[in-house]
Scaffold this active site. Structure first.
Site, PDB file in Angstrom:
ATOM      1  N   ASP A 270       0.819  -1.101  -0.119  1.00 47.45           N
ATOM      2  CA  ASP A 270      -0.004  -0.159  -0.149  1.00 47.45           C
ATOM      3  C   ASP A 270       0.933   1.149   0.102  1.00 47.45           C
ATOM      4  O   ASP A 270       2.090   1.107   0.239  1.00 47.45           O
ATOM      5  CB  ASP A 270      -1.075   0.034   1.169  1.00 47.45           C
ATOM      6  CG  ASP A 270      -2.233   0.769   1.259  1.00 47.45           C
ATOM      7  OD1 ASP A 270      -3.220   0.686   1.448  1.00 47.45           O
ATOM      8  OD2 ASP A 270      -2.131   1.765   0.338  1.00 47.45           O
TER       9      ASP A 270
HETATM   10  C1  GLC Z   1      -4.161   4.329   0.008  1.00 51.88           C
HETATM   11  C2  GLC Z   1      -5.193   3.220   0.203  1.00 51.88           C
HETATM   12  C3  GLC Z   1      -5.180   2.188  -0.782  1.00 51.88           C
HETATM   13  C4  GLC Z   1      -5.040   2.973  -1.960  1.00 51.88           C
HETATM   14  C5  GLC Z   1      -3.494   3.414  -1.971  1.00 51.88           C
HETATM   15  C6  GLC Z   1      -3.384   4.266  -3.306  1.00 51.88           C
HETATM   16  O1  GLC Z   1      -3.436   4.770   1.335  1.00 51.88           O
HETATM   17  O2  GLC Z   1      -5.033   2.547   1.514  1.00 51.88           O
HETATM   18  O3  GLC Z   1      -6.522   1.472  -0.617  1.00 51.88           O
HETATM   19  O4  GLC Z   1      -5.313   1.947  -3.220  1.00 51.88           O
HETATM   20  O5  GLC Z   1      -3.397   4.244  -1.030  1.00 51.88           O
HETATM   21  O6  GLC Z   1      -3.954   5.357  -3.599  1.00 51.88           O
END
Ligand code: GLC
Length: 749
Positions: A270
């Site tokens: 993430d």
């Molecule tokens: C965010 C979220 C994730 C998302 C990623 C990209 O923090 O937790 O679900 O896809 O970052 O934006």
């Protein structure tokens, strides 16, 4: 799925292509593929890296021209010309916005959800996006958590069905598309792997402690369903799972994902979840974080730069083997190969696909099916026949084109939203006896001002019915948007209470991103519709239901009476002291009551364990009568359950349902099972099947489910001193079944 043929050495074309390319890559180029960057941030730093082949994926870039511009840097300027893959948070639609996933779950219609995913992929891929960071399949039992909006509710089985539907919609749709037939349209990214939604106290990114067997029974099956449906990627979760953050969790990422599920999907972090290992207190610095992540086979680093900064050094120091990096890069090249990016790296620079009639019609349909009727004292459907019918439209959500879209709206455009006010105005043109009054009363969901109460109440006195659009602004829902108080924000409940005093019939329509504790508001309304954040076509959908289309939504999460009951979910254990009879509540306890006079069962002094509305609940404009649940066609031995033992598996469970009203409607009969005893205590009910069936007024339909031994199994654990072993099995036990309209009606005692 891309077609691969196996040659004489039993290697597929795909494997041969990947091995050949890998053999020609330098260590630096391999590490470059493991780097995912958002060029919106520090573009001037990142574009040179793309030219040097040091970026494997970009995200948050939208538009064929811009994606192609960056792609040309990778394909035509870097040494090996490996294409980028462009990613984006495409969560519940792209331009056309469908209901939030929690609302989509309320449709209990996986086919509709799959169609929405397929049309979403049309829109997103037309502007260069080939990788969507969805579906989010975190089974969520705590409505305080902002991200319940983004998942499919509290049940493992329902979430699993929805997870597979979205993966099919994104990846397996074989309709003609702009990117050629041989490729998968858009890669799904199943998230967040795993256990993220069990965060303590519903606070985002918080700690999760999940026993292995509960992880496997409750939280992992939707990921497995998505992987079995062919999901091309998964995303690590932010949380520490039993003390170990997922990005560094070998048990999740290698034992389970690779060795048990044999998945070849790409595992991406993430946003910075790899570098987060330092604040987690797991790693002393980012170099150690890079080591822990590669050893747990986190394969691509989203915006964390830890692989880019430290992996080569770790290889030179002998702490990381190049073969570990090869494993990760294979996953990345495989996804690009299956997406056809090596043959077609560029996006046709044509008019983007957006807001087609088909998408808008589907958005209206899915939003309509996501609406749950929670209460109706007869005021719905609106009786629009009298000579003149004055409708007061009020509440802070009646005309909010942005708020009705909900969370995670990067590309949805509010100017395309049709709000409830606008939809009712459009409806008014079809029948000249309706007069609409619009007095919002409150400017936005958190508005505490009572300045407009008097004006609103005065308008109410002139009306025949009040439509009160309540709920949450979109910003109160989603990532890091957790609430410790889940009542309606602002002065909404106060305004509703004042309007209730006018004696006029009130329809409360709630547009929110989570279950809210609306017990007091329900008491002040004659009918209640829960519409979640319904997306672009929320207005027409609500109008369709208000004016006669029988609602068919069912709750994907339990609605608590008060926040203090949380976590409150239907498939809980019975405890040794269940509360079968209403407890003596706090205000009924006599002064000076003796210690032993109030009873000893598992409840609270303010309330019993009953929710405001149970999982699976929803009314419609007719009534359905359920016959007895039959097992293998036989009537049960005791009321509507039949004790079964394993040797009678597989078996069919059936029930006849009659539409006893005068309105055609859909029903969602749900199959619940309970294991009455066994190696471990088991939930008082578990959803094992559902269907959405249309039953014309006065007619009867029979639903039948088949249950296998596997369906009744669960994960066992045996501890032996310091060691423990887990295995999946079905006990020799008595099972009871109930086909019921919701979890609360499935009395499996
Ligand atoms: C965010 C979220 C994730 C998302 C990623 C990209 O923090 O937790 O679900 O896809 O970052 O934006």
């Amino acid at each position: 799925m891309a077609v691969c043929s196996c040659s004489k050495n039993n290697k597929s074309d795909e494997d041969r292509f990947i091995d050949d390319l890998l053999s020609r890559m330098t260590l630096e180029e391999k590490i470059g593929q493991m780097n995912q960057l958002d060029p919106e941030w520090d573009a001037e730093l990142k574009e040179p890296l793309i030219r040097e082949g040091k970026v494997g994926s970009i995200f948050n870039i939208v538009g064929a021209k811009e994606v192609n511009r960056l792609q040309r840097m990778a394909v035509e300027e870097s040494r090996l010309g490996i294409p980028l893959i462009a990613a984006r948070d495409v969560i519940h639609g792209f331009r056309t916005i469908y209901p939030i996933p929690l609302g989509q779950a309320a449709t209990w219609n996986p086919e509709l959800v799959e169609q929405a995913a397929a049309l979403t992929a049309d829109e997103a891929t037309s502007v260069g996006i080939r990788w969507a960071f969805s579906p989010m399949v975190d089974v969520a039992r705590d409505p305080r958590w902002g991200r319940v909006a983004e998942g499919y509710g509290e049940d493992t089985y329902l979430t699993s069905q929805m997870a597979a539907a979205v993966v099919r919609g994104y990846q397996n749709d074989n309709r003609q598309s702009s990117i050629g037939q041989s490729s998968i349209k858009m890669a799904a990214c199943v998230k967040h792997f795993a256990g993220y939604s069990a965060s303590e106290s519903g606070r985002d990114y918080n700690t999760t402690w999940i026993p292995e067997v509960q992880l496997r029974d409750v939280y992992l099956p939707p990921f497995k369903a998505a992987v079995d449906a062919g999901a091309m990627s998964l995303m690590c979760s932010f949380n520490a799972l039993n003390g170990l953050p997922s990005s560094a969790n070998k048990h999740l990422n290698i034992d389970i994902l690779r060795n048990e599920w044999h998945s070849d999907a790409l595992l991406v972090s993430d946003w910075g979840s790899g570098s987060d290992l330092v604040p987690h207190g797991l790693c002393a610095d980012k170099k150690e974080a890079a080591l822990r992540c590669i050893n747990a086979r986190m394969e691509m680093d989203m915006q964390g730069n830890i692989y880019y900064d430290y992996l080569a050094e770790l290889v030179q120091e002998g702490k990381v083997k190049e073969s570990q990096i090869d494993d990760c890069v294979r996953s990345i090249l495989r996804m690009k190969y299956r997406l056809g990016l090596f043959e077609n790296p560029y996006v046709p620079e044509e008019e983007p696909v957006a807001y087609t009639d088909e998408a808008l019609a589907l958005a209206s349909d899915i939003a309509t099916e996501s609406i749950v009727l929670l209460k109706n004292d007869g005021v719905l459907p609106l009786n629009l026949k009298p000579s003149t019918f004055n409708i007061l439209i009020t509440g802070p959500m009646a005309d909010q084109p942005r708020e009705q879209l909900g969370t995670w709206i990067f590309d949805g455009e509010p100017e395309h939203s049709v709000t409830p006010l606008e939809a009712l105005k459009q409806y008014q043109t079809t029948s000249n006896n309706i007069k609409l009054l619009f007095e919002p009363g409150l400017a936005y969901s958190r508005d505490k001002s009572t300045a407009n109460f008097a004006k609103t109440i005065a308008a109410a006195r002139q009306s025949d019915v009040i439509l009160f659009f309540a709920g949450e602004e979109a910003i109160l829902s989603g990532e890091a948007r957790c609430r410790a108080d889940i009542t309606l924000p602002g002065a909404q409940s106060a305004l509703l209470a004042e309007l209730h005093k006018t004696g006029k019939p009130i329809v409360l329509i709630v547009m929110a991103g989570r279950p809210l504790a609306i017990g007091a508001d329900v008491a002040n309304a004659d009918a209640v519709l829960y519409a979640f954040h319904g997306g672009t076509m929320a207005g027409p959908a609500i109008t369709r239901v208000l004016t006669g289309e029988a609602p068919s939504g069912r709750l994907p999460m339990t609605f608590p009476k008060m926040v203090g009951q949380i976590p409150l979910y239907y498939n809980r254990l019975n405890t040794g002291r269940p509360t079968y009879d209403p407890p003596v509540l706090i205000d009924d306890i006599p002064v000076g009551a003796k210690q032993f006079s109030v009873g000893y069962s598992s409840c609270w002094l303010e309330t019993a364990t009953e929710p405001l509305f149970p999982f699976g609940y929803g009314l419609t404009y007719t009534t359905f009568e359920y016959g007895e649940t039959k097992v293998n066609g036989q009537l049960p031995m005791t009321n509507d359950q039949l004790p079964m033992t394993n040797d009678q598996l597989p078996m069919t469970i059936s029930c006849s349902i009659t539409n006893t009203g005068n309105v055609d409607a859909y029903d969602v009969p749900q199959l619940y099972v309970r294991q009455m005893s066994g190696d471990f205590a088991r939930p008082i009910a578990e959803l094992k099947g559902f269907q959405k069936i249309f039953i014309p007024a006065g007619e009867t339909r029979t639903v039948t489910y088949t249950i296998s031994r596997e369906d009744l199994g669960y994960w066992h654990e045996e501890k032996d001193g310091f060691n423990s072993r887990v295995w999946f099995a079905t006990d020799e036990a008595e099972f009871r079944f109930s086909i019921a309209p919701n979890a609360g009606a499935a009395q499996l005692r």
